[in-house]
Design an enzyme around this catalytic site. Structure first.
Site, PDB file in Angstrom:
ATOM      1  N   HIS A  82      50.230  32.015  47.403  1.00 32.12           N
ATOM      2  CA  HIS A  82      50.078  32.885  48.347  1.00 32.12           C
ATOM      3  C   HIS A  82      49.946  32.349  49.839  1.00 32.12           C
ATOM      4  O   HIS A  82      49.381  31.294  49.914  1.00 32.12           O
ATOM      5  CB  HIS A  82      48.841  33.834  47.953  1.00 32.12           C
ATOM      6  CG  HIS A  82      48.914  35.078  48.933  1.00 32.12           C
ATOM      7  ND1 HIS A  82      48.120  35.095  50.215  1.00 32.12           N
ATOM      8  CD2 HIS A  82      49.020  36.315  48.675  1.00 32.12           C
ATOM      9  CE1 HIS A  82      48.242  36.256  50.592  1.00 32.12           C
ATOM     10  NE2 HIS A  82      49.046  37.051  49.572  1.00 32.12           N
ATOM     11  N   GLY A 130      48.037  44.231  48.571  1.00 35.83           N
ATOM     12  CA  GLY A 130      46.712  43.689  48.942  1.00 35.83           C
ATOM     13  C   GLY A 130      45.993  44.910  49.124  1.00 35.83           C
ATOM     14  O   GLY A 130      45.461  45.495  48.163  1.00 35.83           O
ATOM     15  N   GLY A 131      45.645  45.146  50.654  1.00 33.35           N
ATOM     16  CA  GLY A 131      44.667  46.425  50.977  1.00 33.35           C
ATOM     17  C   GLY A 131      44.812  47.873  50.398  1.00 33.35           C
ATOM     18  O   GLY A 131      44.094  48.390  49.946  1.00 33.35           O
ATOM     19  N   ASN A 151      46.617  42.870  44.397  1.00 33.41           N
ATOM     20  CA  ASN A 151      45.887  41.432  44.715  1.00 33.41           C
ATOM     21  C   ASN A 151      44.675  41.746  45.614  1.00 33.41           C
ATOM     22  O   ASN A 151      44.837  42.242  46.652  1.00 33.41           O
ATOM     23  CB  ASN A 151      46.923  40.448  45.627  1.00 33.41           C
ATOM     24  CG  ASN A 151      46.157  39.252  46.190  1.00 33.41           C
ATOM     25  OD1 ASN A 151      44.996  39.085  45.593  1.00 33.41           O
ATOM     26  ND2 ASN A 151      46.744  38.592  47.113  1.00 33.41           N
ATOM     27  N   TRP A 152      43.415  41.640  44.856  1.00 33.14           N
ATOM     28  CA  TRP A 152      42.442  41.980  45.502  1.00 33.14           C
ATOM     29  C   TRP A 152      41.783  41.046  46.581  1.00 33.14           C
ATOM     30  O   TRP A 152      40.617  41.347  47.036  1.00 33.14           O
ATOM     31  CB  TRP A 152      40.953  42.482  44.301  1.00 33.14           C
ATOM     32  CG  TRP A 152      41.467  43.446  43.370  1.00 33.14           C
ATOM     33  CD1 TRP A 152      42.454  44.375  43.484  1.00 33.14           C
ATOM     34  CD2 TRP A 152      40.784  44.326  42.463  1.00 33.14           C
ATOM     35  NE1 TRP A 152      42.618  45.448  42.419  1.00 33.14           N
ATOM     36  CE2 TRP A 152      41.482  45.312  41.847  1.00 33.14           C
ATOM     37  CE3 TRP A 152      39.473  43.713  41.970  1.00 33.14           C
ATOM     38  CZ2 TRP A 152      40.862  46.147  40.915  1.00 33.14           C
ATOM     39  CZ3 TRP A 152      38.912  44.419  40.710  1.00 33.14           C
ATOM     40  CH2 TRP A 152      39.669  45.603  40.247  1.00 33.14           C
ATOM     41  N   LYS A 153      42.403  40.095  46.350  1.00 33.51           N
ATOM     42  CA  LYS A 153      42.190  38.832  47.142  1.00 33.51           C
ATOM     43  C   LYS A 153      40.324  38.577  47.085  1.00 33.51           C
ATOM     44  O   LYS A 153      39.983  38.708  46.019  1.00 33.51           O
ATOM     45  CB  LYS A 153      42.311  39.233  48.948  1.00 33.51           C
ATOM     46  CG  LYS A 153      43.861  39.445  48.909  1.00 33.51           C
ATOM     47  CD  LYS A 153      44.261  39.712  50.323  1.00 33.51           C
ATOM     48  CE  LYS A 153      45.675  39.825  50.252  1.00 33.51           C
ATOM     49  NZ  LYS A 153      46.381  39.871  51.493  1.00 33.51           N
ATOM     50  N   GLY A 204      49.143  42.426  55.795  1.00 35.60           N
ATOM     51  CA  GLY A 204      47.836  42.892  56.308  1.00 35.60           C
ATOM     52  C   GLY A 204      48.098  43.449  57.799  1.00 35.60           C
ATOM     53  O   GLY A 204      47.099  43.592  58.445  1.00 35.60           O
ATOM     54  N   GLU A 255      57.047  37.651  50.235  1.00 34.98           N
ATOM     55  CA  GLU A 255      55.991  38.278  51.276  1.00 34.98           C
ATOM     56  C   GLU A 255      56.248  37.711  52.673  1.00 34.98           C
ATOM     57  O   GLU A 255      55.794  36.477  52.954  1.00 34.98           O
ATOM     58  CB  GLU A 255      54.655  38.156  50.897  1.00 34.98           C
ATOM     59  CG  GLU A 255      54.398  38.655  49.454  1.00 34.98           C
ATOM     60  CD  GLU A 255      52.700  38.794  49.124  1.00 34.98           C
ATOM     61  OE1 GLU A 255      52.434  39.954  49.108  1.00 34.98           O
ATOM     62  OE2 GLU A 255      52.093  37.799  49.231  1.00 34.98           O
ATOM     63  N   SER A 273      52.021  44.999  53.552  1.00 33.76           N
ATOM     64  CA  SER A 273      51.790  46.481  54.145  1.00 33.76           C
ATOM     65  C   SER A 273      52.474  47.326  53.112  1.00 33.76           C
ATOM     66  O   SER A 273      52.770  48.308  53.760  1.00 33.76           O
ATOM     67  CB  SER A 273      52.036  46.286  55.349  1.00 33.76           C
ATOM     68  OG  SER A 273      51.100  45.385  56.243  1.00 33.76           O
TER      69      SER A 273
HETATM   70  P1  PGA Z   1      48.623  43.569  52.072  1.00 35.26           P
HETATM   71  O1  PGA Z   1      48.529  42.314  51.215  1.00 35.26           O
HETATM   72  O2  PGA Z   1      49.287  44.569  51.351  1.00 35.26           O
HETATM   73  O3  PGA Z   1      47.270  43.856  52.539  1.00 35.26           O
HETATM   74  O4  PGA Z   1      49.524  43.478  53.173  1.00 35.26           O
HETATM   75  C1  PGA Z   1      49.863  41.873  50.495  1.00 35.26           C
HETATM   76  C2  PGA Z   1      49.370  40.559  49.977  1.00 35.26           C
HETATM   77  O5  PGA Z   1      49.019  39.607  50.553  1.00 35.26           O
HETATM   78  O6  PGA Z   1      49.650  40.185  48.807  1.00 35.26           O
END
Ligand code: PGA
Length: 261
Positions: free
Chosen positions: A102, A240-241, A13-15, A181, A175, A219
């Site tokens: 999300h 995400g990250g 998920n590149w947000k 994050g 999640e 994370s």
């Molecule tokens: P994260 O994000 O891996 O940066 O914690 C996960 C997400 O929000 O899908």
């Protein structure tokens, strides 16, 4: 009850990243060059809407799927909905799946259950898959309310018209909001218990959901992914990250699939 084998997924998920189209295209071409061993699972990336067409184009002729991060709540395919993209528009440009619910959208856009139901129905109507994101906040976690919160969030599935016809196009991503994050992750045993409970809950919604994959997100990185992959109750990860750096994402995905083999 023995758990059925489900499909494995690694989803990035590149947000709202990266800051330019050039960077997004570079990330896509680095990811495209990786041999992911997709015999053991499916890889998908979800760029921002602005970069979606370019990334879909970059990934054509590869096994990597491209999805979007949201679709509009409105069932109109076009109309006066400033800032929204309809599921029909997303599908037409080649987005195969969408995230729905999300935690960042629930928080910053106050998405209601009614809207989430409409988004899921719109996606399904347009033959798109849905990754429904659920999770408890830190306060809810500390008060021991996790399962109640998740049941409430999953209950919207009971409202989906002809859900069984779309059962193969549904993924649940658990999640915990406090893990997103933050670098904090729950114990794998805790996640397992939650996933088993989600499995049971899904069967109360409809028995066609027996094969619905349940992903963990929050994370996840190349170092901790193996522990999640070792659990039979965790069918994938939503990242995400760590999905924004091609080598990290590649190593994470390869470790996940290799552990599942
Ligand atoms: P994260 O994000 O891996 O940066 O914690 C996960 C997400 O929000 O899908």
């Amino acid at each position: 009850m023995t758990r059925v084998t489900k499909d494995n997924w690694v989803i990035g998920n590149w947000k709202s990243n990266p800051s330019s189209l050039t960077q997004a295209k570079n990330l896509a071409s680095e990811i495209k060059a990786v041999d992911f061993d997709t015999n053991h699972g499916q890889v998908m990336v979800m760029p921002t809407n602005l970069h979606l067409t370019s990334i879909i184009d970059a990934m054509k002729d590869t096994a990597i799927l491209v999805g979007c991060q949201d679709v509009s709540f409105t069932s109109d395919s076009v109309g006066a909905y400033t800032g929204d993209c309809s599921a029909e528009q997303m599908q037409a440009i080649g987005a195969k799946w969408t995230l729905v619910g999300h935690s960042e959208r629930r928080t910053y856009h106050q998405e209601s259950d009614k809207q989430l139901i409409a988004k899921i129905e719109n996606a399904f109507k347009n033959n798109m898959g849905v990754v429904l994101c659920i999770g408890e906040t830190l306060t809810e976690y500390e008060k021991g309310q996790t399962l109640n919160v998740l049941h409430k969030q999953l209950a919207i599935l009971k409202e989906i018209n002809k859900l069984k016809n779309h059962a193969k196009k549904l993924i649940i991503a658990y999640e915990p909001v406090w893990a997103i994050g933050t670098g904090k992750v729950p114990q794998v045993t805790e996640v397992e218990k939650v996933h088993q409970n989600i499995d049971d809950y899904l069967l109360t919604v409809h028995d066609s959901l027996i094969q619905t994959p349940i992903l963990y997100g929050g994370s996840v990185n190349a170092d901790n992914v193996e522990a999640f992959a070792q659990s039979n109750c965790i069918d994938g990860v939503l990242v995400g990250g760590a999905s924004l750096v091609a080598d990290k994402f590649a190593s994470l995905a390869k470790t996940f699939f290799a552990t599942k083999k």
